[in-house]
Scaffold this active site. Structure first.
Site, PDB file in Angstrom:
ATOM      1  CB  SER A 140      -0.971  -0.053   1.178  1.00  0.00           C
ATOM      2  OG  SER A 140      -2.125   0.711   0.906  1.00  0.00           O
ATOM      3  CG  HIS A 188      -5.639  -2.819   0.415  1.00  0.00           C
ATOM      4  ND1 HIS A 188      -4.982  -2.339  -0.693  1.00  0.00           N
ATOM      5  CD2 HIS A 188      -5.075  -2.193   1.476  1.00  0.00           C
ATOM      6  CE1 HIS A 188      -4.076  -1.456  -0.320  1.00  0.00           C
ATOM      7  NE2 HIS A 188      -4.108  -1.355   0.987  1.00  0.00           N
ATOM      8  CG  ASP A 217      -6.769  -3.106  -3.421  1.00  0.00           C
ATOM      9  OD1 ASP A 217      -7.537  -2.377  -2.760  1.00  0.00           O
ATOM     10  OD2 ASP A 217      -5.538  -3.154  -3.209  1.00  0.00           O
TER      11      ASP A 217
END
Length: 650
Positions: free
Chosen positions: A200, A337, A306
């Site tokens: 991320s 995610h 995601d």
């Protein structure tokens, strides 16, 4: 040296002779005349590893205190190589989350002893790789944890604070033993070869640093990472959710940064107007435009469902790297995610180990000759592709056409005629639209192929061009591709986004009293469905001339806009149908416009360009059977997208 030439040379020069030379300097088990090693082994003591902290001078003064900012780099490295005159490569994770929020499925934070030395480093990287002859460096981004400076959400300070550490590891920057004052310290224990990794925001920093072309950065492993921050907040003018980068900076910044960085937060707010227009702030935070500068190889990992860091990010980054011949590898899962450590743990650790051995130690272990792509086709069932997208993938141009009932049309090779109408309903989402694909409803227009006579593989990024006439001065559009048919998939709409966390633990590396290498195991969280959303795209119709600024719409005037749909790799099986939905606000995935328009879609000027393995001919063969109108009924799917605070973290 041109990138394509460099990539070719890298693959051909990693010979047994090079590996043997590397082994002689880096691997304690390689005796003179022994065969070249293919794998680093855990021969060093993790318990006796050197644990130290340095503060690297970034050369910036973002917090305006009159002195250049220093960022904290906590280091865990094997003690033996330095005593034996050997230097080691570095695995580095630069993160804003080491104190505020934690890393990984168990939200681990850094912990320190009374002397300020790191005791626990989150995740398994240090536990596993330090005994194998790597150093691990955890960097606190500027403005977070023990670092000076301000958080600027992917901008100059974020990227240069991490780049400064790579420079220091290669002897080009200064570091000290303290945050203020202190003794200068050099990194004489490393050969400077650095690989960056992270999920991320952390992986985003890896992308951004790679896009500077910094020397010494040999590879990056971005997991669920952002490639352009505009696309995290907007989709062609449509706001993806409330809030902006100023709020995100405030979420992760340290107390010191909160006291000194109000001006930076103000610039973030001013530079990211909710109009959705592209501004210089977004240009600074667009790494895709700098793909030509990338020297490092890239091992990219992303969940195809995601809905936090949406899959447009990996698609456009992958394509840009390909255009410049960057050496690449990719994993695509069915999850949201989620880190691969939590959906394919054993294979992930093994593959990452081999990747770093090849890229940082120079071992000829064959990973560069293996298939480029691993794709999760069903929960825990993976396939590979020699290239991604596969060779022979070409755009098939598909046309929506009116059907026997309003709002339920056909999707095929021949241009349609007439119009379809729908009224934006911000209370409904793609899950609602897909569930009622075979039924006329007022908030969407759906178009379905005939049942497929053979499998049809979509691989890459689609676009949908829509000509629509609004009844009001503002309108948002959504375009969604759907696989209509029964399947069992990972439940990406579940809060855990496709996994279940168990109580049992498995261990990956060595442990100490303060830093365990044992983590809770996970399993696939699945759902039986009758439809699967496989790709999405959104836009503000007022931004039809993108990237020009948006304008108010004239009711009754027709506008044409092309929506970019997210990258995917999905097989629509024989017997299923491929569907296209065109609608307005996708609840919880984009914000609604200021009005509630009805839109009339001109079907003769509306098309979808879909990347099909085998191109238009493959689509024609797969849809050659009898069309037959689908029976009207509600189709089960996963739950609606969740209302969450979107933060690019674990």
């Amino acid at each position: 040296m041109p990138k394509r030439t460099r990539s070719t040379i890298r693959r051909t020069l990693v010979t047994a002779a090079v590996a043997a030379l590397t082994a002689a300097f880096l691997t304690p088990v390689a005796a003179a005349g022994a065969a070249a090693p293919r794998e680093s082994r855990p021969v060093y003591s993790y318990a006796d590893a050197v644990r130290e902290s340095v503060w690297v001078d970034t050369g910036l003064d973002e917090d305006g205190d009159g002195r250049t900012d220093r960022v904290a780099a906590d280091i865990v490295r094997p003690a033996e190589p330095a005593r034996q005159g050997r230097k080691v490569p570095v695995i580095m994770d630069a993160s804003p989350y080491y104190s505020c929020c934690g890393r990984g499925n168990e939200s681990q934070r850094k912990t320190y002893d009374a002397q300020g030395h790191v005791v626990q480093m989150p995740l398994f990287y240090d536990n596993y790789f330090v005994p194998r002859g790597y150093a691990f460096v955890g960097v606190d981004l500027a403005g977070t944890n023990r670092s000076d400076g301000c958080v600027d959400v992917g901008g100059r300070s974020d990227i240069l604070s991490a780049k400064a550490v790579v420079d220091w590891l290669n002897g080009r920057a200064r570091a000290y033993t303290g945050r203020t004052g202190g003794t200068p310290v050099t990194a004489g224990w490393t050969n400077g070869r650095t690989g960056m990794i992270g999920k991320s925001w952390d992986g985003t920093i890896a992308n951004g640093v790679a896009a500077t072309g910094v020397k010494g950065l040999r590879t990056v492993v971005p997991i669920s990472a952002i490639s352009s921050w505009y696309d995290y907040y907007f989709a062609q003018g449509a706001p993806l959710y409330e809030g902006g980068p100023d709020e995100l900076a405030g979420y992760v910044q340290s107390d010191d940064a909160q006291a000194h960085c109000a001006a930076v937060l103000g610039k973030l707010a001013d530079g990211s107007p909710r109009s959705g227009d592209w501004t210089p702030l977004w240009t600074e935070r667009d790494y895709v435009k700098d793909a030509a500068k990338v020297r490092a190889s890239v091992f990219l990992v992303h969940g195809m469902q995601d809905l936090n860091v949406r899959t447009k990010h990996f698609g456009q980054w992958w394509d840009a790297l390909a255009r410049h011949g960057v050496e690449r590898k990719i994993w695509l899962s069915q999850t949201g995610h989620v880190d691969p450590f939590d959906y394919r743990r054993g294979a992930w650790v093994d593959t990452l180990h081999r990747w770093f051995d090849h890229e940082l130690l120079g071992y000829d272990n064959g990973i560069d000759r293996e298939p480029t792509a691993d794709i999760e086709r069903h929960p825990d069932q993976w396939v590979t592709s020699a290239a991604w997208p596969p060779r022979g993938t070409r755009a098939a141009v598909l046309h929506p056409a009116a059907g026997s009932q309003a709002g339920v049309g056909t999707l095929g090779r021949h241009r349609g005629t007439g119009t379809e109408r729908f009224t934006d309903d911000p209370a409904l989402s793609e899950a609602d639209w897909a569930a009622h694909l075979t039924t006329a409803t007022p908030e969407k227009a759906g178009f379905l192929t005939a049942p497929l006579t053979r499998d049809l593989r979509l691989s890459g990024s689609s676009t949908v061009t829509v000509t629509a006439t609004p009844t009001t001065g503002s309108a948002h559009l959504s375009a969604v591709l759907v696989d209509v048919g029964p399947d069992t998939i990972r439940d990406y709409a579940d809060p855990a986004e496709g996994i279940t966390t168990r109580t049992e633990r498995s261990c990956w590396g060595a442990s100490t009293a303060g830093d365990s290498a044992c983590f809770r195991q996970t399993a696939a969280k699945t759902a039986a469905v009758e439809h699967t959303v496989i790709s999405r795209g959104w836009a503000d119709l007022g931004h039809y001339a993108w990237p020009a600024p948006g304008v108010p719409l004239t009711p009754g005037r027709a506008y044409t806009i092309t929506l970019d749909l997210a990258a995917t790799d999905h097989v629509v099986p024989a017997g299923h149908r491929l569907a296209l939905i065109i609608a307005g606000t996708d609840k919880d995935l984009i914000d609604p416009p200021s009005s509630r328009p009805t839109l009339t879609v001109d079907l003769s000027r509306t098309t979808a360009r879909v990347p099909v393995v085998g191109g238009a001919a493959a689509f024609a063969r797969a849809t050659s059977g009898s069309a037959g109108a689908p029976a009207p009924r509600v189709l089960d799917g996963v739950g609606a997208p969740r209302t969450v605070r979107h933060v690019p973290t674990g």
